[in-house]
Design an enzyme around this catalytic site. Sequence first.
Site, PDB file in Angstrom:
ATOM      1  N   HIS A 131       0.710  -1.163  -0.040  1.00 53.92           N
ATOM      2  CA  HIS A 131      -0.020   0.077  -0.037  1.00 53.92           C
ATOM      3  C   HIS A 131       0.940   1.222   0.183  1.00 53.92           C
ATOM      4  CE1 HIS A 131      -4.010  -1.833   0.144  1.00 53.92           C
ATOM      5  NE2 HIS A 131      -3.613  -2.402   1.126  1.00 53.92           N
ATOM      6  N   ASP A 162       0.321   6.543  -3.845  1.00 53.60           N
ATOM      7  CA  ASP A 162      -0.887   6.363  -4.930  1.00 53.60           C
ATOM      8  C   ASP A 162      -1.386   7.509  -5.811  1.00 53.60           C
ATOM      9  OD1 ASP A 162      -1.219   4.047  -3.232  1.00 53.60           O
ATOM     10  OD2 ASP A 162      -2.784   4.679  -2.049  1.00 53.60           O
TER      11      ASP A 162
END
Length: 374
Positions: A131, A162
């Site tokens: 992540h 991200d």
Amino acid sequence: MQSPLAGVRVVDLSELLPGPYATQLLGDLGATVIKVERPGGDNARAILPGLFAAVNRGKDSIVIDLKTEDGVRRLHGLVAEADVLVEGFRPGVARRLRVDYPTLAAINPRLIYVSLTGYGQAGAMADQPGHDLNYLAASGVLGLYPTPEPGRPYGIGLPVGDLAGSMFAVVSVLAALMQRQTSGQGQYLDVAITDALKHWMTPRLGMLLADGPGQLGQRPGYGLFTCADGGVLVLGAIEDHFWRRLVAVLGLEALAGPDLATYRQRQARHEAIRAQLEAAFRREPLAVWLARLQAHDVPANGVTAPEAMLDAPDDRVLGRSGGSLIARFPVAMPALPPDRRASPALGADDARYRPEPAGHKTSPAGLVAVEAGA
């Protein structure tokens, strides 16, 4: 004038944040985004419903089970009329599901296919899960920040990795659409979040090569300072003219001499300068310092709380509609679509993209498009 991406159709197989944020940006520019969700929906619906609502506005949602023959057939039909497909599977998964680039390019050679993953399609870490925090660590970004105190979370608040991956995906898609205008061909785009972060690290790495690791975080006149009332002042007095104004406001004649006239001179004495600035700012409350510094055109402001962003009147980017967050495309352009509807309910648009009944003439995509309200 049409919106920039009017007529562009995007099939979005991605979940959580990087892919959906990228496809929402494409939608903000006028593309039609078809969000293809597995049975049960995007994991963000259950885990982070606020995030889901924020990055899936205005998309169409359909449910397809890609583990079934009918589901794969239906996806192939969508792709036949699509311009862009975005997926975030681990390497190898798309091939097993028969939705990989070679398979889909055989159906639609004009397709621009984006694989948006943490570590890319090849290499030692390609199959590793991760992540945002993992990608920040792997790319050296977290190494720019001090080690946290024991028990405190380690991170920088914003999911920078991200979002970096999302932005490079969008830039690459726009470039591929331009190339397709002359070549007539689509292409495969392998977008790795860690690669995006490494590219964003180039300014810091350039400084590291020039100055060595000891100087990397040494920026005199730049940083956060605590004031007398506990308020936090954010200071950006890097350039020499800002520095002269800063020390004049603070009354620090010892920092105004020719031995500290240039940034490079100040950088060599960063720690001593920092200590004097900290002591000075603790003499008065935040509001007093802000008034003085801003009156003398010194880059300074306080810290805005995230919740305050939701209530700022007449904001050019953020707003609310029916209790939902609206994030408008942050660059004004002619004919951008208006604020779009809220994020879709799971499968809300299945009927609009259903396969044609047997006996009907088949469209190139093998689908029937049902107008809203029909």
